[in-house]
Design a protein around this motif. Structure first.
Motif: not given
Length: 487
Positions: A288-293
């Motif tokens: 999820q964090k990777q998608e936000q970045v």
């Protein structure tokens, strides 16, 4: 980043200045020859087979864990491989010398043309001798060091080339300083590593474990297809121009290419600097964090390239006309296609950064090869039917048929574990806003007519303000926009 942009801007301005002197002192045929031989050597760079990317991908984990012996083993194993690549490139380049007439339509009467070509071969071979050190610096998030070393050596080269051209009007002198700059950059990497990383010298006898070697070679095999595809795509346009149109046409295109790549080099630093950070993010954070970045990176690509492509569209011919004259202009339809390609490849930057950072070469290796094959054959057919513009239409068509849809599919399926329609929703909005901006700039240019550089600068400034306002209104509530507002 600021140092990189500053030196890059000076490098670009210096490049324009030296090219102007080059054209005045030599001829359009020499300009085309320079472009064609550079492209031939770009094709030969397929021998690298993605080793550089495989090295810094393999180094992420041992650098994060401070495993110095393992780091050294990877670096010095890569050193041996890069030396073999340098030898292969030199030998292959020499063997291809008799084939030069097939690459250039109506071979010009330029003396010692084969010796000129061999200097290009030598320059490319030398560049591999310190490639293992530059890969280590990239993996250690010291990209600014490699960029600074390259830009400073390039600026010194431009100064020497300018003096050489003015005093001698000799192309060999011009190339000699190019080779010296490449050798100087390689020496700078060696000097920096020995001063700042004594641990690499302390463990230089360390051997690479068998499983590590197998993993690295597997990454190389996957990267090889991707690398070969990229090299062929990048080289096709100039090769077809010189073979089916003329060497002079390749020279004219090289001026547009230089301006486009100047913009690309400035904007591309945003994404190149992120690759190592993305690699660390991939091994240490949730999907999820990777998608936000990724969404923030994609929005940044849209804003930068959407704005730049519209401004370049209306200004590039004016710049060429004032800089070099009417004889170096390309038609508006060709410029439109060039700017569409620039925008497409710009938005691709976020995908490429994540694919490299996450090590997903294996899943896209055949996509890159398919793009290269389609690019060559579509461009080959279209150049004979609609001329120069057909070559660049082929480039766009090949990407739209392959990587355009495959790359986001791989990222959303393998990394973010989300449906890919989220990507297409964002991309569709970005494309519509950007194409509307290009159309508005085109219409404004038609109404105002040709103007000087000051007029173009004012028009671009007004458009930038309007574009910023439109983007803010449309996307202000998006989480990735709020992230940039908080910076």
């Amino acid at each position: 980043m600021l140092v990189g942009w500053g030196t890059q801007a000076v490098k670009i301005l210096g490049g324009f200045f030296v090219r102007t002197v080059f054209i005045q002192m030599l001829s359009k045929e020499y300009l085309g020859l320079d472009s064609v031989f550079a492209t031939v050597l770009q094709l030969l760079s397929f021998a690298e087979l993605g080793l550089g990317a495989a090295v810094f991908t393999s180094l992420y984990e041992p650098i994060a864990k401070k495993e110095y012996r393992r780091q050294v083993a990877i670096v010095f194993y890569a050193k041996r491989l890069f030396r073999w690549i340098a030898v292969f490139t030199m030998a292959t380049g020499i063997l291809l010398t008799p084939c030069l007439p097939a690459l250039i339509k109506n071979m010009p009467d330029i003396p010692y043309i084969r010796a000129i070509y061999l200097m290009f071969v030598l320059n490319t071979s030398i560049s591999y001798l310190s490639a293992h050190y530059s890969a280590y610096l990239i993996a250690d998030q010291k990209t600014y060091v490699t960029r600074l070393a390259h830009n400073l050596s390039y600026l010194l080269m431009l100064l020497c080339q300018y003096v050489g051209l003015v005093l001698t009007h000799n192309y060999f002198i011009y190339l000699f300083f190019q080779v010296c700059a490449t050798a100087g950059e390689a020496f700078a990497y060696v000097f920096y590593i020995r001063r700042r990383y004594p641990c690499l010298l302390a463990y230089r006898q360390a051997a690479l474990a068998g499983d590590e070697k197998k993993r690295m070679l597997k990454n190389m095999r996957s990267l090889a297809c991707y690398k070969i595809g990229q090299v062929i795509v990048a080289s096709t346009d100039t090769m077809l121009l010189s073979s089916f149109v003329s060497l002079a046409a390749a020279g004219v295109y090289s001026n547009y290419y230089m301006i486009i790549m100047a913009a690309q080099s400035l904007l591309g630093q945003l994404f190149q600097a992120m690759v190592a950070s993305i690699g660390n993010l991939h091994v240490s954070t949730a999907a999820q964090k990777q998608e936000q970045v990724y969404e923030s990176t994609q929005f940044l690509a849209f804003f930068a390239y959407g704005l730049c492509s519209a401004c370049l569209f209306t200004s590039i011919n004016t710049v060429i006309r004032i800089w070099l004259g009417e004889g170096f202009l390309m038609g508006r339809e060709t410029v439109i296609v060039l700017m569409v390609n620039f925008f497409l490849q710009g938005l691709r930057g976020a995908n490429t950064a994540f694919l490299y950072g996450c090590g997903l070469y294996d899943e896209i290796r055949y996509t890159a090869l398919a793009e290269a094959v389609l690019n060559f054959f579509i461009s080959l057919v279209l150049v004979q039917k609609i001329g120069i513009t057909g070559i660049f239409v082929g480039t766009a068509a090949a990407y739209l048929a392959t990587g355009f849809w495959k790359e986001p599919d791989v990222l959303y399926r393998s990394v973010f574990q989300q449906p890919v329609w989220k990507y297409w929703k964002h991309y569709g909005c970005y494309a519509l806003v950007s194409m509307a901006g290009m159309a508005a700039m085109w219409r404004a240019h038609d109404l105002v007519g040709e103007c000087n550089l000051a007029g173009i600068a004012c028009a671009d400034l007004v458009y930038s303000i309007v574009f910023l306002a439109v983007v803010f209104v449309l996307f202000r509530k998006k989480e990735y926009v709020k992230y940039f507002r908080r910076l």
